[in-house]
Design a protein around this motif. Structure first.
Motif, mmCIF file in Angstrom:
data_model
loop_
_atom_site.group_PDB
_atom_site.id
_atom_site.type_symbol
_atom_site.label_atom_id
_atom_site.label_comp_id
_atom_site.label_asym_id
_atom_site.label_seq_id
_atom_site.Cartn_x
_atom_site.Cartn_y
_atom_site.Cartn_z
ATOM 1 N N GLU A 1 -2.745 10.065 -0.850
ATOM 2 C CA GLU A 1 -2.135 10.591 0.369
ATOM 3 C C GLU A 1 -2.859 10.153 1.637
ATOM 4 O O GLU A 1 -2.224 9.795 2.625
ATOM 5 C CB GLU A 1 -2.053 12.116 0.313
ATOM 6 N N GLU A 2 -4.185 10.193 1.632
ATOM 7 C CA GLU A 2 -4.939 9.806 2.835
ATOM 8 C C GLU A 2 -4.687 8.348 3.200
ATOM 9 O O GLU A 2 -4.469 8.015 4.363
ATOM 10 C CB GLU A 2 -6.435 10.068 2.647
ATOM 11 N N GLU A 3 -4.708 7.480 2.207
ATOM 12 C CA GLU A 3 -4.467 6.056 2.450
ATOM 13 C C GLU A 3 -3.027 5.828 2.928
ATOM 14 O O GLU A 3 -2.776 5.050 3.842
ATOM 15 C CB GLU A 3 -4.749 5.244 1.188
ATOM 16 N N TYR A 4 -2.091 6.552 2.326
ATOM 17 C CA TYR A 4 -0.698 6.436 2.738
ATOM 18 C C TYR A 4 -0.527 6.866 4.190
ATOM 19 O O TYR A 4 0.083 6.150 4.991
ATOM 20 C CB TYR A 4 0.205 7.284 1.837
ATOM 21 N N VAL B 1 0.870 4.476 7.113
ATOM 22 C CA VAL B 1 2.210 4.725 7.639
ATOM 23 C C VAL B 1 2.198 5.092 9.124
ATOM 24 O O VAL B 1 3.199 4.883 9.827
ATOM 25 C CB VAL B 1 2.941 5.792 6.795
ATOM 26 N N ALA B 2 1.091 5.592 9.617
ATOM 27 C CA ALA B 2 1.027 6.062 11.009
ATOM 28 C C ALA B 2 1.458 5.004 12.017
ATOM 29 O O ALA B 2 2.165 5.306 12.978
ATOM 30 C CB ALA B 2 -0.381 6.559 11.325
ATOM 31 N N ALA C 1 3.252 5.810 -2.814
ATOM 32 C CA ALA C 1 4.424 6.631 -3.130
ATOM 33 C C ALA C 1 4.567 6.838 -4.637
ATOM 34 O O ALA C 1 5.090 7.867 -5.073
ATOM 35 C CB ALA C 1 5.682 5.986 -2.563
ATOM 36 N N LEU C 2 4.096 5.885 -5.404
ATOM 37 C CA LEU C 2 4.193 5.973 -6.868
ATOM 38 C C LEU C 2 2.956 6.590 -7.509
ATOM 39 O O LEU C 2 2.930 6.772 -8.732
ATOM 40 C CB LEU C 2 4.427 4.577 -7.446
ATOM 41 N N ALA C 3 1.945 6.905 -6.710
ATOM 42 C CA ALA C 3 0.647 7.346 -7.240
ATOM 43 C C ALA C 3 0.558 8.854 -7.466
ATOM 44 O O ALA C 3 -0.537 9.365 -7.720
ATOM 45 C CB ALA C 3 -0.470 6.877 -6.311
ATOM 46 N N THR D 1 0.834 -1.213 0.000
ATOM 47 C CA THR D 1 0.000 0.000 0.000
ATOM 48 C C THR D 1 0.863 1.254 0.000
ATOM 49 O O THR D 1 0.637 2.177 -0.794
ATOM 50 C CB THR D 1 -0.927 0.006 1.226
ATOM 51 N N MET D 2 1.877 1.290 0.867
ATOM 52 C CA MET D 2 2.739 2.466 0.947
ATOM 53 C C MET D 2 3.564 2.651 -0.324
ATOM 54 O O MET D 2 3.752 3.776 -0.790
ATOM 55 C CB MET D 2 3.636 2.379 2.174
#
Length: 126
Positions: free
Chosen positions: A58-61, A65-66, A51-53, A46-47
Motif C-alpha cells: 500500500e505505501e509503495e502504491y 499513484v500520487a 494492486a495484485l499484492a 508498480t501500481m
C-alpha cells in the motif's frame, strides 16, 4: 512485426502483437501529461503489482499513484492507467501472450544497450 519507422528508415518500435501498440498508446497518453514513457511504464508495473499484492504494498502504491491522481475524476492520468490495466488483462486473456514483455522490448527499450529479448515465436520453436 508491427512497428513504426522514423524518417531515417530505422525501426524504432516493433511489436510481435498488434495489441501491444494499443496498450503503449494508452501509456503514451499518460506520458504526454506526466513525463517519460519509460517512467510511466515503470510506474504502471508498480501500481499493477501493488494492486495484485493483497494490501502488502500500500505505501509503495500510494507513493507511486500520487503523481497521477491530479485532475478531474475520470480524466486524470491515474484513470487512464486503470483503463490500461484493464486493457492489459483483456489482451492477455485473448492472446495468451506476454504483452508486457512485447511492450517493454518493442516500445520501451528498443534494444537499448544492445539488449534484445528472444521473441516468443523463437522460444516456442526452440
Amino acid at each position: 512485426m508491427h512497428g513504426l519507422i522514423d524518417l531515417c528508415g530505422v525501426a524504432k518500435e516493433q511489436f510481435a502483437y498488434r495489441e501491444s501498440e494499443e496498450l503503449l498508446a494508452m501509456l503514451d497518453s499518460v506520458a504526454a501529461k506526466t513525463g517519460s514513457r519509460g517512467q510511466v511504464f515503470d510506474d504502471f508495473l508498480t501500481m499493477t503489482l501493488a494492486a495484485l499484492a493483497g494490501g502488502t504494498m500500500e505505501e509503495e502504491y500510494l507513493a507511486t499513484v500520487a503523481k497521477y491522481a491530479v485532475g478531474e475524476k475520470g480524466k486524470r492520468p491515474v484513470d487512464l492507467l486503470a483503463a490500461a490495466c484493464g486493457k492489459l488483462v483483456v489482451i492477455m486473456e485473448e492472446t495468451r501472450a506476454d504483452i508486457l514483455g512485447d511492450v517493454f522490448q518493442g516500445g520501451i527499450t528498443w534494444g537499448e544497450h544492445g539488449q534484445f529479448y528472444t521473441p516468443d515465436s523463437v522460444c516456442d520453436l526452440m
